[in-house]
Design an enzyme around this catalytic site. Structure first.
Site, PDB file in Angstrom:
ATOM      1  N   ASP A 184       0.920  -1.143   0.000  1.00  0.00           N
ATOM      2  CA  ASP A 184       0.000   0.000   0.000  1.00  0.00           C
ATOM      3  C   ASP A 184       0.949   1.178   0.000  1.00  0.00           C
ATOM      4  OD1 ASP A 184      -1.380   2.333   0.939  1.00  0.00           O
ATOM      5  OD2 ASP A 184      -3.043   1.007   1.399  1.00  0.00           O
ATOM      6  N   HIS A 185       1.074   1.866  -1.111  1.00  0.00           N
ATOM      7  CA  HIS A 185       2.192   2.812  -1.216  1.00  0.00           C
ATOM      8  C   HIS A 185       2.078   3.964  -0.211  1.00  0.00           C
ATOM      9  CE1 HIS A 185      -0.421   5.260  -3.874  1.00  0.00           C
ATOM     10  NE2 HIS A 185       0.406   6.254  -3.652  1.00  0.00           N
ATOM     11  N   HIS A 247      -5.768   2.871   1.274  1.00  0.00           N
ATOM     12  CA  HIS A 247      -4.935   3.979   1.771  1.00  0.00           C
ATOM     13  C   HIS A 247      -5.532   4.658   3.019  1.00  0.00           C
ATOM     14  CE1 HIS A 247      -2.938   3.246  -1.919  1.00  0.00           C
ATOM     15  NE2 HIS A 247      -3.635   4.060  -2.689  1.00  0.00           N
TER      16      HIS A 247
HETATM   17  C1  BG6 Z   1      -3.604   5.066  -6.154  1.00  0.00           C
HETATM   18  C2  BG6 Z   1      -4.993   5.202  -6.697  1.00  0.00           C
HETATM   19  O1  BG6 Z   1      -3.491   3.931  -5.347  1.00  0.00           O
HETATM   20  O2  BG6 Z   1      -3.291   6.212  -5.376  1.00  0.00           O
HETATM   21  C3  BG6 Z   1      -5.121   6.449  -7.529  1.00  0.00           C
HETATM   22  O3  BG6 Z   1      -5.299   4.072  -7.487  1.00  0.00           O
HETATM   23  C4  BG6 Z   1      -4.677   7.649  -6.735  1.00  0.00           C
HETATM   24  O4  BG6 Z   1      -6.459   6.631  -7.979  1.00  0.00           O
HETATM   25  C5  BG6 Z   1      -3.303   7.427  -6.127  1.00  0.00           C
HETATM   26  O5  BG6 Z   1      -4.614   8.764  -7.630  1.00  0.00           O
HETATM   27  C6  BG6 Z   1      -2.943   8.544  -5.167  1.00  0.00           C
HETATM   28  O6  BG6 Z   1      -1.614   8.369  -4.759  1.00  0.00           O
HETATM   29  P1  BG6 Z   1      -0.714   9.615  -4.317  1.00  0.00           P
HETATM   30  O7  BG6 Z   1       0.556   8.997  -3.876  1.00  0.00           O
HETATM   31  O8  BG6 Z   1      -0.593  10.492  -5.536  1.00  0.00           O
HETATM   32  O9  BG6 Z   1      -1.459  10.291  -3.225  1.00  0.00           O
END
Ligand code: BG6
Length: 496
Positions: A184-185, A247
């Site tokens: 989960d990044h 997230h």
């Molecule tokens: C991804 C989603 O996991 O996270 C996207 O699939 C979203 O829809 C993105 O735009 C948001 O990531 P960050 O790191 O730009 O907040």
């Protein structure tokens, strides 16, 4: 190898590894995985002993791949260009069809040439989850699932709890849980990790971190982008599955979890799981008290969601919800969370609003500010930092005039260094064998089990249309009900 790459501290070293990116010519690899590996190469964590394999159906040469990758690596200087050329020497392109199995033998030969239990081999499945099972079987069939093999997967990990369970069975049929890294990044973001440091390395907040002192918590993840060429995926998933189930749930867990006895993978993940299991199930017969969904309606020259999609749709691009965690620490404290696309600006913040003083000694004072609560604002992105809002006395004569003031810790200004992208940290942790920032299967399942009934109940609700560039549907204000609070919009970069 370049003389200019820095020597890295002992603690940052990772074992010499092979990274095999299956689906390596796709968007995720080009935008995130390879630029992250390149940054770690620049930092000295990846050296010329590493092998980086692009395994994909699409055939291309290393030079062609370099041309595709270059625009995502921000090569501003001649030195960057030459480092990039060195980095590309670590890359091999190997044709692989995970369904037909073509190319697997050659891959197995390549990997086994340096087979060593101390050398991690990381298989990153940057392909559709529908192919995860086939890819795992193929690796197994060719003897690639050795003790040093690790599997990395990323969402969508299912569409609901049943499909997430099925998907996991396919992974576990081949890899053990200890060797599966579910990304989960958000967990790799520096400020998200800092949330744990803030809570568990300081006494000042943790003593206040409960329902005696905290009035409520807000989590806002606002995005300014829209569909971004992912229409087919997004329309099937919507904001609830794309952002909330993973997230925002992870952020909620980090805010609400009990301190683990040690900062170790299973201890941290046990505590997060307890939070998910303590969530009060939604009363779906009263959905609008807890949930607001919206869809962006476009603006001047900006198409609406349906226009961008090219068809009518009830998919939500905005979700706001109110949650309660039923445990000793959090009983009665509402957690308000929201996320949406095409909002005013990109900004993510966690706002902890503390209770007001139990007695106001400044009643009849000269200003209204004595009624403002203290707030701790954790700015996740962009312009990462922490702000603590306090009430102070205006200097000078004129009685006890109070005004809101702020202690501001900007990470940009304090550390004056580039914060690594989430993928950089996570990719290094896989090589280290550290699963702390990765989701365990039971966490993924608990988040789905909480979301399943909400998602099905919301399927019958038409989303409120909100103007693109706003902060979402007005109805989100109703979630506060009788609670004397309102949404706190994150400030934009320009306001800081
Ligand atoms: C991804 C989603 O996991 O996270 C996207 O699939 C979203 O829809 C993105 O735009 C948001 O990531 P960050 O790191 O730009 O907040």
């Amino acid at each position: 190898m370049s003389e200019i790459r820095p020597a890295i501290p002992e603690a940052a070293k990772i074992p010499t590894s092979d990274y095999v990116i299956i689906g390596g010519t796709g968007d995720l690899s080009l935008r995130k995985i390879f630029p992250a590996l390149f940054q770690r190469f620049l930092a000295g964590q990846i050296d010329d002993g590493f092998r980086l394999v692009v395994a994909a159906r699409q055939k291309m040469s290393v030079a062609e791949y370099a041309d595709k990758l270059r625009p995502f690596c921000h090569l501003d200087t001649a030195a960057d260009q030459s480092s990039f050329a060195e980095f590309m020497q670590l890359v091999s392109i190997m044709p692989l069809d995970v369904v037909a199995g073509d190319g697997a033998e050659a891959l197995a030969e390549f990997i086994s040439a340096k087979q060593d239990d101390a050398r991690p081999v990381i298989y990153y499945l940057a392909i559709s989850p529908a192919l995860f099972g086939a890819a795992c079987q193929l690796l197994d069939k060719h003897g690639l699932v050795t003790p040093s093999a690790r599997l990395v997967v990323e969402k969508p990990l299912g569409h609901d709890s049943a499909s997430a369970g099925d998907l996991n069975d396919q992974l576990l049929a081949v890899f053990s849980e200890d060797n599966i890294y579910r990304i989960d990044h958000y967990l790799g973001k520096e400020t998200v990790q800092n949330l744990m440091a803030l809570r568990f390395a300081n006494t000042i907040f943790e003593t206040q971190w409960n329902n005696t002192f905290i009035d409520h918590v807000q989590i806002t993840v606002a995005e300014s982008v829209g569909l971004e060429g992912r229409a087919a995926y997004y329309d099937r998933y919507g904001a609830m599955r794309d952002m909330i189930q993973n997230h925002l749930m992870q952020l909620l867990c980090l805010v609400a979890m009990e301190p683990p006895a040690q900062f170790k993978a299973n201890q941290v993940r046990d505590e997060k799981l307890r939070v998910l299991r303590a969530l009060r199930p939604f009363d779906v017969s009263n959905l609008s008290d807890h949930l607001v969904i919206g869809q962006y309606g476009g603006g001047d020259d900006d198409p609406s969601y349906e226009e961008a999609l090219g068809q009518s749709s009830k998919t939500e691009t905005f979700v706001a919800l109110k949650l309660f965690i039923e445990n000793w620490r959090w009983a009665g404290v509402p957690f308000y969370m929201r996320t949406g696309k095409k909002l005013q600006h990109r900004a993510s913040e966690i706002v902890i609003t503390f209770k007001k003083p139990s007695h106001n000694v400044f009643a009849n004072g000269a200003t209204d500010h004595e009624s403002e609560p203290n707030r701790l604002i954790i700015r996740l992105q962009p312009q990462e930092g922490l702000r603590l809002q306090l009430i102070s006395k205006q200097p000078g004569p004129g009685g006890m005039r109070l005004f809101p003031s702020e202690l501001n810790l900007s990470f940009d200004e304090t550390f004056k260094e580039r914060l690594p992208d989430a993928y950089e940290r996570l990719l290094m942790d896989v090589a280290r064998g550290n699963q702390t920032l990765f989701m365990r299967h039971d966490e993924v399942m608990a988040a789905w089990q909480f979301m399943d009934p909400i998602i099905s109940a919301a399927a019958d609700v038409a989303p409120d249309i909100y103007p693109s560039g706003s902060m979402g549907p007005e109805a989100q204000a109703k979630l506060f009900g009788a609670h004397q609070a309102s949404w706190i919009d994150p400030i934009s970069e320009n306001e800081e």
